[in-house]
Design a protein around this motif. Structure first.
Motif, PDB file in Angstrom:
ATOM      1  N   PHE A  33       0.819  -1.209   0.000  1.00  0.00           N
ATOM      2  CA  PHE A  33       0.000   0.000   0.000  1.00  0.00           C
ATOM      3  C   PHE A  33       0.854   1.261   0.000  1.00  0.00           C
ATOM      4  O   PHE A  33       1.765   1.413   0.813  1.00  0.00           O
ATOM      5  CB  PHE A  33      -0.921  -0.019   1.221  1.00  0.00           C
ATOM      6  N   TRP A  40      -7.374   4.913   2.633  1.00  0.00           N
ATOM      7  CA  TRP A  40      -7.528   3.558   3.167  1.00  0.00           C
ATOM      8  C   TRP A  40      -8.679   3.485   4.173  1.00  0.00           C
ATOM      9  O   TRP A  40      -9.493   2.564   4.140  1.00  0.00           O
ATOM     10  CB  TRP A  40      -6.208   3.118   3.804  1.00  0.00           C
ATOM     11  N   LYS A  51      -2.716  -3.841   4.180  1.00  0.00           N
ATOM     12  CA  LYS A  51      -1.776  -3.003   3.441  1.00  0.00           C
ATOM     13  C   LYS A  51      -0.551  -3.761   2.930  1.00  0.00           C
ATOM     14  O   LYS A  51       0.109  -3.305   2.004  1.00  0.00           O
ATOM     15  CB  LYS A  51      -1.294  -1.850   4.320  1.00  0.00           C
ATOM     16  N   PHE A  55      -0.491  -3.480  -4.509  1.00  0.00           N
ATOM     17  CA  PHE A  55      -1.625  -2.658  -4.925  1.00  0.00           C
ATOM     18  C   PHE A  55      -1.365  -2.224  -6.363  1.00  0.00           C
ATOM     19  O   PHE A  55      -0.230  -1.904  -6.725  1.00  0.00           O
ATOM     20  CB  PHE A  55      -1.781  -1.427  -4.018  1.00  0.00           C
ATOM     21  N   TYR A  70      -7.154   2.292  -7.823  1.00  0.00           N
ATOM     22  CA  TYR A  70      -6.039   1.766  -7.018  1.00  0.00           C
ATOM     23  C   TYR A  70      -6.625   0.598  -6.236  1.00  0.00           C
ATOM     24  O   TYR A  70      -7.504   0.791  -5.385  1.00  0.00           O
ATOM     25  CB  TYR A  70      -5.516   2.860  -6.098  1.00  0.00           C
ATOM     26  N   SER A  72      -6.229  -3.389  -4.303  1.00  0.00           N
ATOM     27  CA  SER A  72      -5.397  -4.410  -3.662  1.00  0.00           C
ATOM     28  C   SER A  72      -5.432  -5.704  -4.471  1.00  0.00           C
ATOM     29  O   SER A  72      -6.418  -6.022  -5.142  1.00  0.00           O
ATOM     30  CB  SER A  72      -5.900  -4.691  -2.248  1.00  0.00           C
ATOM     31  N   GLU A  73      -4.351  -6.451  -4.376  1.00  0.00           N
ATOM     32  CA  GLU A  73      -4.266  -7.720  -5.103  1.00  0.00           C
ATOM     33  C   GLU A  73      -5.401  -8.666  -4.722  1.00  0.00           C
ATOM     34  O   GLU A  73      -5.966  -9.345  -5.580  1.00  0.00           O
ATOM     35  CB  GLU A  73      -2.912  -8.375  -4.827  1.00  0.00           C
TER      36      GLU A  73
END
Length: 110
Positions: A33, A40, A51, A55, A70, A72-73
């Motif tokens: 992150f 967030w 985090k 990302f 944006y 997160s995986e």
């Protein structure tokens, strides 16, 4: 000590958001992150990602609009539809080959 994570997805790969269903083309990756705490905390706690994971910056789109996302995986899955993306920013950095794959344009230093 944290274990360094490696990205599951690659620049130029088309992905889909696991929860919200929008599609996008990855144009950059942060190993973990790298956005504001305010951003967030704006994510509802019950779906807020951790985090310590990659990302991804996406040229994203949904049925209504195109934008930058944006993500997160943990919230991405590969998109194998083969459907072209319409985000106008894609053409600045990528070309689409005859097989439908997106390839980064060469960077020319001035």
């Amino acid at each position: 000590m944290m274990k360094a994570s490696s990205a599951k997805f690659a620049i130029g790969q088309v992905v889909r958001h696991r929860v919200f269903g929008f599609r996008g083309l990855i144009f950059d990756v942060d190993p973990e992150f790298d956005n504001t705490e305010e951003w967030w905390l704006a994510i509802p706690e019950d779906i807020r990602p951790h985090k310590e994971q990659p990302f991804y910056h996406l040229f994203a789109e949904n049925a209504e609009t195109e934008y930058i996302a944006y993500v997160s995986e943990q919230n991405l899955v590969p998109d194998h539809s083969g459907d072209p993306l319409r985000n106008p920013l894609i053409g600045e950095m990528f070309t689409r080959d005859p097989n439908g794959a997106y390839r980064a344009k060469p960077i020319i230093a001035h």
